[in-house]
Design an enzyme around this catalytic site. Structure first.
Site, mmCIF file in Angstrom:
data_model
loop_
_atom_site.group_PDB
_atom_site.id
_atom_site.type_symbol
_atom_site.label_atom_id
_atom_site.label_comp_id
_atom_site.label_asym_id
_atom_site.label_seq_id
_atom_site.Cartn_x
_atom_site.Cartn_y
_atom_site.Cartn_z
ATOM 1 C CE LYS A 112 47.658 44.120 43.158
ATOM 2 N NZ LYS A 112 48.988 44.101 43.819
ATOM 3 C CE LYS A 129 52.040 48.660 48.825
ATOM 4 N NZ LYS A 129 50.421 49.603 49.141
ATOM 5 C CE LYS A 169 43.867 47.973 52.174
ATOM 6 N NZ LYS A 169 43.444 47.671 50.595
HETATM 7 P P1 ADP Z 1 47.303 47.746 49.749
HETATM 8 O O1 ADP Z 1 48.333 47.670 49.250
HETATM 9 O O2 ADP Z 1 47.809 48.093 51.031
HETATM 10 O O3 ADP Z 1 46.071 46.251 49.656
HETATM 11 P P2 ADP Z 1 46.377 49.059 48.405
HETATM 12 O O4 ADP Z 1 46.409 49.249 46.865
HETATM 13 O O5 ADP Z 1 44.036 48.965 48.416
HETATM 14 O O6 ADP Z 1 46.456 48.596 49.815
HETATM 15 O O7 ADP Z 1 46.216 51.497 48.745
HETATM 16 C C1 ADP Z 1 45.590 52.210 49.146
HETATM 17 C C2 ADP Z 1 46.126 53.403 49.318
HETATM 18 O O8 ADP Z 1 46.786 52.946 50.986
HETATM 19 C C3 ADP Z 1 46.790 53.689 48.536
HETATM 20 O O9 ADP Z 1 46.725 55.339 48.082
HETATM 21 C C4 ADP Z 1 47.719 53.528 48.470
HETATM 22 O O10 ADP Z 1 48.759 54.771 47.903
HETATM 23 C C5 ADP Z 1 47.872 53.913 49.803
HETATM 24 N N1 ADP Z 1 48.577 52.827 50.765
HETATM 25 C C6 ADP Z 1 49.363 51.672 50.690
HETATM 26 N N2 ADP Z 1 50.421 50.668 51.151
HETATM 27 C C7 ADP Z 1 51.160 52.238 52.152
HETATM 28 C C8 ADP Z 1 52.478 52.792 52.483
HETATM 29 N N3 ADP Z 1 52.770 51.264 52.946
HETATM 30 N N4 ADP Z 1 52.620 53.260 52.635
HETATM 31 C C9 ADP Z 1 52.078 54.323 52.028
HETATM 32 N N5 ADP Z 1 50.271 54.717 51.629
HETATM 33 C C10 ADP Z 1 50.074 53.156 51.353
#
Ligand code: ADP
Length: 326
Positions: free
Chosen positions: A112, A192, A195
């Site tokens: 970050k 991965k 968003k």
């Molecule tokens: P992002 O990375 O898309 O902003 P968040 O950090 O808000 O998502 O994560 C929300 C939930 O979704 C968490 O439990 C995170 O581990 C899961 N998550 C986010 N991206 C993935 C992914 N690519 N594969 C599996 N789980 C994910």
């Protein structure tokens, strides 16, 4: 006593397939048997640049996604983190027993910092302590989250252990509730699905055309490679998606085409889009029903958050007393 579960998602955009397979599927599984609180963690959301004018709508979108995915307010509590002020109180108390150096070393903090060099704030460093407080406030045993959250959960366990040593047994050391989709790859070829990475995701609210468009830009190869399937990269990720959606027959067909060096990726992407959209259709229908009934959603939130505050206050009473703050 029933086991307890806590999990939250930031309000940074609509839910995507990674959130769904990595976190929400786990939530759906555990709500049947445990005491669960599922949150939209808006206090975590504001640690990166955001727009205060749209934040509450973004929170609402995740709540709608949760309800549409099948989280059932009769079986679990749906929390908006900032409506339960005990989160920040507990986080502050826990911060007094944890070392700064360990937080500065976490990979997510470093990422970050690199992503928003102009926005390196205390909240960002504090994130894992607040996350520990989120889970510990409800004495969570299980946390359905993706594999990317494992370093943060390790911090939670360390804090719980330290608290128990210093002030007497109080908190369980929570473990991740794993799902087969604990790591959903990016459509962009590496890393991965997230968003915050454009081109990496498919949202749960996407229609068939949008899904096809997003898949069309996913990288592949010339289609004449042959041999065994690659283990990483764009092609590997498309096959992983077929696997995650349990499209075994489609997977086998294209695997054979790949081995024979005659795969047509446009066909594979077309079939994959159909498989994904079929799974998302019931979700999208249910979401419309909740969108059209805002009063019902308000009632659910009111009741859930009230119950959360009550539970949270019980833990805080115990914590304050044990820490000598009476
Ligand atoms: P992002 O990375 O898309 O902003 P968040 O950090 O808000 O998502 O994560 C929300 C939930 O979704 C968490 O439990 C995170 O581990 C899961 N998550 C986010 N991206 C993935 C992914 N690519 N594969 C599996 N789980 C994910």
């Amino acid at each position: 006593m029933k086991k307890r579960v806590y999990s939250g998602i930031r309000a940074t955009g609509r839910l995507h397939l990674g959130n769904y397979l990595g976190a929400v599927k786990g939530m759906l599984a555990v709500q049947e048997q445990y005491d669960c609180v599922f949150a939209v963690v808006d206090l975590h959301t504001i640690t990166v640049p955001y727009d205060p004018k749209t934040l509450s709508q973004s929170v609402r979108e995740i709540i709608l996604d949760y309800l549409a995915a099948g989280l059932d307010p009769e079986k679990c509590l749906l929390e908006i983190q900032s409506r339960v002020p005990q989160h920040t109180e507990l986080a502050y108390l826990l911060s007094t027993i944890y070392q700064v150096a360990r937080l500065e070393d976490l990979p997510t903090y470093k990422e970050k910092k690199a992503q928003y060099p102009q926005y390196v704030n205390m909240g960002l460093l504090f994130y894992p302590v607040l996350m520990a407080a989120d889970i510990m406030l409800y004495k969570g045993d299980f946390v359905p989250v993706g594999i990317d959250q494992e370093p943060h959960l390790e911090v939670t366990r360390e804090i719980a252990r330290k608290f128990n040593q210093m002030f007497g047994p109080t908190f369980p050391e929570p473990v991740r509730f794993k799902t087969p989709g604990e790591y959903v790859p990016s459509l962009a070829g590496s890393g991965k699905m997230s968003k915050s990475i454009e081109g990496s995701f498919i949202n749960l609210t996407d229609d068939l055309e949008t899904i096809k468009k997003r898949l069309a830009s996913a990288p592949t190869d010339s289609g004449t490679a042959g041999g065994a399937l690659p283990k990483e990269g764009g092609v590997a990720n498309l096959f992983k998606m077929l696997q995650l959606f349990r499209a075994d027959d489609v997977y086998k067909k294209y695997e054979q085409d790949y081995i024979a060096g005659k795969i047509r990726y446009s066909d594979l992407k077309h079939d994959l889009a159909d498989v994904i959209f079929t799974e998302l259709q019931p979700f999208q229908q249910r979401r419309k029903e909740f969108e059209n009934n805002p009063k019902r959603v308000d009632e659910i939130l009111e009741k859930s958050n009230e119950a959360c505050r009550k539970e949270a206050e019980e833990t805080m009473g115990e914590v304050r007393a044990k820490m000598g703050l009476v």
